[in-house]
Design a protein around this motif. Structure first.
Motif, PDB file in Angstrom:
ATOM      1  N   ASP A 147       0.736  -1.083  -0.035  1.00 56.74           N
ATOM      2  CA  ASP A 147      -0.146   0.007   0.045  1.00 56.74           C
ATOM      3  C   ASP A 147       0.918   1.224  -0.054  1.00 56.74           C
ATOM      4  O   ASP A 147       1.870   1.574   0.728  1.00 56.74           O
ATOM      5  CB  ASP A 147      -0.954  -0.002   1.372  1.00 56.74           C
ATOM      6  CG  ASP A 147      -1.863   1.323   1.245  1.00 56.74           C
ATOM      7  OD1 ASP A 147      -2.460   1.429   0.427  1.00 56.74           O
ATOM      8  OD2 ASP A 147      -1.751   2.142   2.480  1.00 56.74           O
ATOM      9  N   ASP A 148       0.920   2.095  -0.913  1.00 56.01           N
ATOM     10  CA  ASP A 148       1.678   3.247  -1.129  1.00 56.01           C
ATOM     11  C   ASP A 148       1.563   4.115   0.119  1.00 56.01           C
ATOM     12  O   ASP A 148       2.600   4.754   0.504  1.00 56.01           O
ATOM     13  CB  ASP A 148       1.103   4.213  -2.366  1.00 56.01           C
ATOM     14  CG  ASP A 148       1.520   3.612  -3.802  1.00 56.01           C
ATOM     15  OD1 ASP A 148       2.397   2.512  -3.677  1.00 56.01           O
ATOM     16  OD2 ASP A 148       0.805   3.749  -4.694  1.00 56.01           O
ATOM     17  N   TRP A 154       0.403  -3.880   4.062  1.00 61.22           N
ATOM     18  CA  TRP A 154      -0.394  -4.876   3.204  1.00 61.22           C
ATOM     19  C   TRP A 154      -1.783  -5.137   3.639  1.00 61.22           C
ATOM     20  O   TRP A 154      -1.941  -5.440   5.014  1.00 61.22           O
ATOM     21  CB  TRP A 154       0.587  -6.303   2.841  1.00 61.22           C
ATOM     22  CG  TRP A 154       1.620  -5.977   2.202  1.00 61.22           C
ATOM     23  CD1 TRP A 154       1.943  -6.110   0.805  1.00 61.22           C
ATOM     24  CD2 TRP A 154       2.949  -5.572   2.410  1.00 61.22           C
ATOM     25  NE1 TRP A 154       3.062  -5.822   0.292  1.00 61.22           N
ATOM     26  CE2 TRP A 154       3.925  -5.331   1.532  1.00 61.22           C
ATOM     27  CE3 TRP A 154       3.638  -5.253   3.735  1.00 61.22           C
ATOM     28  CZ2 TRP A 154       5.150  -5.212   1.389  1.00 61.22           C
ATOM     29  CZ3 TRP A 154       4.818  -4.880   3.834  1.00 61.22           C
ATOM     30  CH2 TRP A 154       5.784  -4.882   2.616  1.00 61.22           C
ATOM     31  N   TYR A 155      -2.412  -5.534   2.605  1.00 64.04           N
ATOM     32  CA  TYR A 155      -3.837  -6.113   2.896  1.00 64.04           C
ATOM     33  C   TYR A 155      -4.293  -7.371   3.312  1.00 64.04           C
ATOM     34  O   TYR A 155      -3.537  -8.034   2.769  1.00 64.04           O
ATOM     35  CB  TYR A 155      -4.834  -5.556   1.919  1.00 64.04           C
ATOM     36  CG  TYR A 155      -5.301  -3.866   1.965  1.00 64.04           C
ATOM     37  CD1 TYR A 155      -6.415  -3.564   2.721  1.00 64.04           C
ATOM     38  CD2 TYR A 155      -4.469  -2.892   1.181  1.00 64.04           C
ATOM     39  CE1 TYR A 155      -6.550  -2.085   2.775  1.00 64.04           C
ATOM     40  CE2 TYR A 155      -4.714  -1.482   1.329  1.00 64.04           C
ATOM     41  CZ  TYR A 155      -5.943  -1.099   2.016  1.00 64.04           C
ATOM     42  OH  TYR A 155      -6.076   0.289   2.027  1.00 64.04           O
ATOM     43  N   GLN A 156      -5.048  -7.695   3.937  1.00 64.68           N
ATOM     44  CA  GLN A 156      -5.445  -9.095   4.254  1.00 64.68           C
ATOM     45  C   GLN A 156      -5.452  -9.696   2.908  1.00 64.68           C
ATOM     46  O   GLN A 156      -4.906 -10.891   3.040  1.00 64.68           O
ATOM     47  CB  GLN A 156      -6.797  -9.058   5.043  1.00 64.68           C
ATOM     48  CG  GLN A 156      -7.557 -10.303   5.149  1.00 64.68           C
ATOM     49  CD  GLN A 156      -6.925 -11.510   6.067  1.00 64.68           C
ATOM     50  OE1 GLN A 156      -5.832 -11.395   6.612  1.00 64.68           O
ATOM     51  NE2 GLN A 156      -7.979 -12.285   6.334  1.00 64.68           N
ATOM     52  N   LEU A 157      -6.237  -9.228   1.945  1.00 64.40           N
ATOM     53  CA  LEU A 157      -6.283  -9.960   0.687  1.00 64.40           C
ATOM     54  C   LEU A 157      -5.573  -8.916  -0.298  1.00 64.40           C
ATOM     55  O   LEU A 157      -5.703  -7.744  -0.484  1.00 64.40           O
ATOM     56  CB  LEU A 157      -7.687 -10.026   0.131  1.00 64.40           C
ATOM     57  CG  LEU A 157      -8.639 -11.106   0.702  1.00 64.40           C
ATOM     58  CD1 LEU A 157      -9.969 -11.036   0.416  1.00 64.40           C
ATOM     59  CD2 LEU A 157      -8.006 -12.523   0.797  1.00 64.40           C
ATOM     60  N   LEU A 158      -4.397  -9.706  -0.763  1.00 62.61           N
ATOM     61  CA  LEU A 158      -3.158  -8.752  -1.275  1.00 62.61           C
ATOM     62  C   LEU A 158      -3.835  -7.810  -2.409  1.00 62.61           C
ATOM     63  O   LEU A 158      -2.936  -6.889  -2.967  1.00 62.61           O
ATOM     64  CB  LEU A 158      -2.040  -9.620  -1.535  1.00 62.61           C
ATOM     65  CG  LEU A 158      -1.423 -10.095  -0.378  1.00 62.61           C
ATOM     66  CD1 LEU A 158      -0.353 -11.325  -0.523  1.00 62.61           C
ATOM     67  CD2 LEU A 158      -0.550  -8.913   0.344  1.00 62.61           C
ATOM     68  N   GLN A 159      -4.737  -8.397  -3.247  1.00 66.32           N
ATOM     69  CA  GLN A 159      -4.749  -7.705  -4.558  1.00 66.32           C
ATOM     70  C   GLN A 159      -5.661  -6.707  -4.654  1.00 66.32           C
ATOM     71  O   GLN A 159      -6.185  -6.065  -5.601  1.00 66.32           O
ATOM     72  CB  GLN A 159      -4.979  -8.665  -5.684  1.00 66.32           C
ATOM     73  CG  GLN A 159      -6.409  -9.498  -5.546  1.00 66.32           C
ATOM     74  CD  GLN A 159      -6.725 -10.402  -6.744  1.00 66.32           C
ATOM     75  OE1 GLN A 159      -6.504 -10.104  -7.824  1.00 66.32           O
ATOM     76  NE2 GLN A 159      -7.293 -11.632  -6.384  1.00 66.32           N
ATOM     77  N   ASN A 172     -11.887  -5.312   3.287  1.00 66.44           N
ATOM     78  CA  ASN A 172     -10.496  -5.484   3.279  1.00 66.44           C
ATOM     79  C   ASN A 172      -9.812  -4.756   4.250  1.00 66.44           C
ATOM     80  O   ASN A 172     -10.272  -3.358   4.339  1.00 66.44           O
ATOM     81  CB  ASN A 172      -9.843  -5.539   1.789  1.00 66.44           C
ATOM     82  CG  ASN A 172      -8.856  -6.271   1.750  1.00 66.44           C
ATOM     83  OD1 ASN A 172      -8.374  -7.182   2.529  1.00 66.44           O
ATOM     84  ND2 ASN A 172      -7.913  -5.995   0.702  1.00 66.44           N
ATOM     85  N   TYR A 173      -8.720  -5.145   4.938  1.00 67.71           N
ATOM     86  CA  TYR A 173      -7.899  -4.229   6.019  1.00 67.71           C
ATOM     87  C   TYR A 173      -6.632  -4.570   5.974  1.00 67.71           C
ATOM     88  O   TYR A 173      -6.373  -5.851   5.633  1.00 67.71           O
ATOM     89  CB  TYR A 173      -8.663  -4.576   7.292  1.00 67.71           C
ATOM     90  CG  TYR A 173      -8.553  -6.156   7.823  1.00 67.71           C
ATOM     91  CD1 TYR A 173      -7.264  -6.257   8.537  1.00 67.71           C
ATOM     92  CD2 TYR A 173      -9.469  -6.960   7.287  1.00 67.71           C
ATOM     93  CE1 TYR A 173      -7.277  -7.787   9.044  1.00 67.71           C
ATOM     94  CE2 TYR A 173      -9.272  -8.121   7.946  1.00 67.71           C
ATOM     95  CZ  TYR A 173      -8.295  -8.579   8.766  1.00 67.71           C
ATOM     96  OH  TYR A 173      -7.960  -9.857   9.000  1.00 67.71           O
ATOM     97  N   LEU A 174      -5.921  -3.501   6.350  1.00 63.77           N
ATOM     98  CA  LEU A 174      -4.405  -3.466   6.684  1.00 63.77           C
ATOM     99  C   LEU A 174      -4.281  -4.631   7.643  1.00 63.77           C
ATOM    100  O   LEU A 174      -4.842  -4.596   8.819  1.00 63.77           O
ATOM    101  CB  LEU A 174      -3.833  -2.170   6.689  1.00 63.77           C
ATOM    102  CG  LEU A 174      -3.826  -1.314   5.818  1.00 63.77           C
ATOM    103  CD1 LEU A 174      -3.178   0.170   6.094  1.00 63.77           C
ATOM    104  CD2 LEU A 174      -3.045  -1.634   4.608  1.00 63.77           C
ATOM    105  N   GLU A 175      -3.416  -5.583   7.323  1.00 61.10           N
ATOM    106  CA  GLU A 175      -3.150  -6.737   8.507  1.00 61.10           C
ATOM    107  C   GLU A 175      -1.657  -6.775   9.015  1.00 61.10           C
ATOM    108  O   GLU A 175      -0.760  -6.533   8.333  1.00 61.10           O
ATOM    109  CB  GLU A 175      -3.597  -8.003   7.764  1.00 61.10           C
ATOM    110  CG  GLU A 175      -4.007  -9.350   8.590  1.00 61.10           C
ATOM    111  CD  GLU A 175      -2.707 -10.017   9.336  1.00 61.10           C
ATOM    112  OE1 GLU A 175      -2.926 -10.478  10.480  1.00 61.10           O
ATOM    113  OE2 GLU A 175      -1.596  -9.788   8.633  1.00 61.10           O
ATOM    114  N   SER A 176      -1.645  -6.854  10.210  1.00 65.23           N
ATOM    115  CA  SER A 176      -0.214  -6.640  11.143  1.00 65.23           C
ATOM    116  C   SER A 176       0.436  -7.971  11.037  1.00 65.23           C
ATOM    117  O   SER A 176       1.912  -7.665  10.840  1.00 65.23           O
ATOM    118  CB  SER A 176      -0.822  -6.452  12.387  1.00 65.23           C
ATOM    119  OG  SER A 176      -1.424  -7.447  13.193  1.00 65.23           O
TER     120      SER A 176
END
Length: 456
Positions: A306-307, A312-317, A343-347
């Motif tokens: 993610d710019d 990165w998101y839970q589902l990458l695309q 979808n969400y940014l995942e730690s």
């Protein structure tokens, strides 16, 4: 007027500089170990109050391994070593020939690859106790890693000859003929470290083992890598028509693959590649190919970072505009995974990607000029987005972790591998202080701290 403005801003500038310096000086590995590494964490939503009284599990093993790596980097933290040793001893019998569950039986279930990676702690414990002259415990730990390696190499179920991917390890016995990205992390690094530490170099058995390890990566990459997206699907089945593989694509292209690119699955895979290459002989015929696979993974993840946040998101695309559809998934007339969660940014995935990038750079597997900006942006994003200071406390928390995710088997038709599942499934909840995020954040922090030490 200009001079007045400059003087007025000076205190703010000094404060900002001081805060930046404090942030660089903070040893986030220590803060997380002290906050949650020694206890007060979750293993797949099961609360653990203390590490040294926690049962055998790949999540507790990940936390213990990260704590032990912190001690190796900062050996003055003797309490870290003692806590991990107590965890190890709790789950091992008198002579090290059985890793035990809470009922006194074996914690290594038949062909369950998740039961193996916690054993990586025994290499360091073996070396340290041998150094101290404690040969009794050293022998126990050596027996334990022998047991795990031999269980995987000789007893673990594999895809049979005649099927695609023959020789690949099952993820678990309940998932016949299936390989998951997760499983590469669970089995291959401990296998590789054993061969590097105890294998007889260039013996027939040693060469066969390295060929076996390489086969696992070659197989899953060939089957799951989407060159257009530059990502790997979460899992692949050699028998997609089997009822336990109801989630699998039934036709080309990508026959047998699951539908989505799950972030943590790719995180385990990326880390497995780097961790195995740390031990793999550079003169092995497959070494260049495994390095190439690692770089393909690194390139794809860089593309989908993610710019704004560097995460990165839970589902990458997809980004946050993707949501579960509210209708759910229908399987044999039943509807599952109803919701409209975004979808969400995942730690945990963001942390393990950062670890793999930084370690890969340190080992010379990944190009520093290309990937260091990606890794540094990610690490700062983790601190900004996922690390939260507890009020009136020196402790920190890590938030926005996916609790768990899987595919099937037939008896659990809700685990469909769809967008709806990964965002709204009953087991795919968002939690904080999950061991999978705690352990991977500690590992990423250690690599970042090592990088800064080398730069000073």
């Amino acid at each position: 007027m200009k001079k007045y403005i400059i003087f007025a801003l000076l205190p703010l500038l000094f404060t900002a500089c001081r805060q930046h310096q404090d942030s660089k000086a903070t040893l986030w590995s220590h803060k997380m170990v002290d906050s949650h590494g020694l206890g007060d964490f979750y293993c797949n939503r099961h609360y653990q109050s203390k590490l040294d009284s926690t049962g055998w599990d790949y999540v507790s093993g990940l936390v213990a391994g990260a704590v032990l790596e912190t001690w190796k980097q900062y050996p003055e933290k003797e309490e870290y070593y003692r806590s991990v040793k107590a965890f190890a001893d709790l789950n091992l019998n008198e002579d090290g020939t059985m890793i035990m569950n809470s009922k006194g039986g074996s914690a290594l279930r038949p062909s369950n690859i998740d039961d193996l990676p916690a054993g990586r702690i025994y290499f360091t414990l073996y070396e340290e106790e041998l150094r101290k002259g404690n040969t009794k415990d050293a022998e126990r730990y050596r027996n334990a890693v022998d047991l795990i390696r031999n269980t995987l190499k000789y007893d673990h179920s594999r895809i049979a000859t005649g099927l695609p991917g023959a020789g690949g390890f099952f993820h678990k016995a309940v998932y016949p003929n299936q390989m998951w990205l997760d499983g590469l992390y669970m089995g291959s690094p401990i296998y590789a470290q054993w061969e590097s530490t105890f294998g007889i170099t260039d013996s027939v058995e040693n060469k066969a083992s390295w060929n076996d390890i390489a086969l696992q990566f070659k197989t899953i990459h060939q089957k799951t890598y989407n060159a257009d997206k530059q990502l790997n699907y979460h899992a692949w089945s050699a028998t997609p028509a089997d009822s336990n593989s109801f989630w699998a694509n039934q036709r080309d292209p990508f026959i047998g693959c699951s539908q989505e690119f799950w972030a943590r699955g790719m995180g385990w895979y990326f880390a497995a590649l780097i961790d195995v290459l740390e031990f793999m002989p550079k003169n092995h015929s497959s070494y260049p190919e495994i390095v190439d696979i690692a770089n393909q993974v690194a390139t794809g993840l860089k593309r989908w970072q993610d710019d704004g946040s560097g995460l990165w998101y839970q589902l990458l695309q997809y980004d946050a505009s993707m949501t579960a559809d509210g209708k759910g998934d229908t399987v044999v007339g039943e509807v599952y995974n109803i919701g409209n969660a975004p979808n969400y940014l995942e730690s945990s995935a963001s942390s393990i990607f950062t670890y793999a990038y930084l370690k890969g750079i340190r080992l010379g597997i990944l190009d520093k000029a290309i990937y260091l900006p990606t890794a540094e942006k990610a690490y700062h994003g983790i601190l900004e987005t996922f690390i939260k200071e507890q009020p009136n406390s020196s402790k920190i928390d890590i938030v926005q972790s996916c609790a768990s995710a899987g595919l099937g088997p037939a008896k659990d038709p809700s685990r469909t591998g769809t967008i709806n599942y990964y965002l709204a499934g009953k087991d795919v909840t968002i939690v904080e202080n999950e061991g999978k995020a705690i352990g991977t954040f500690i590992l990423a922090s250690l690599e970042y701290e090592r990088l800064n030490d080398n730069d000073r």
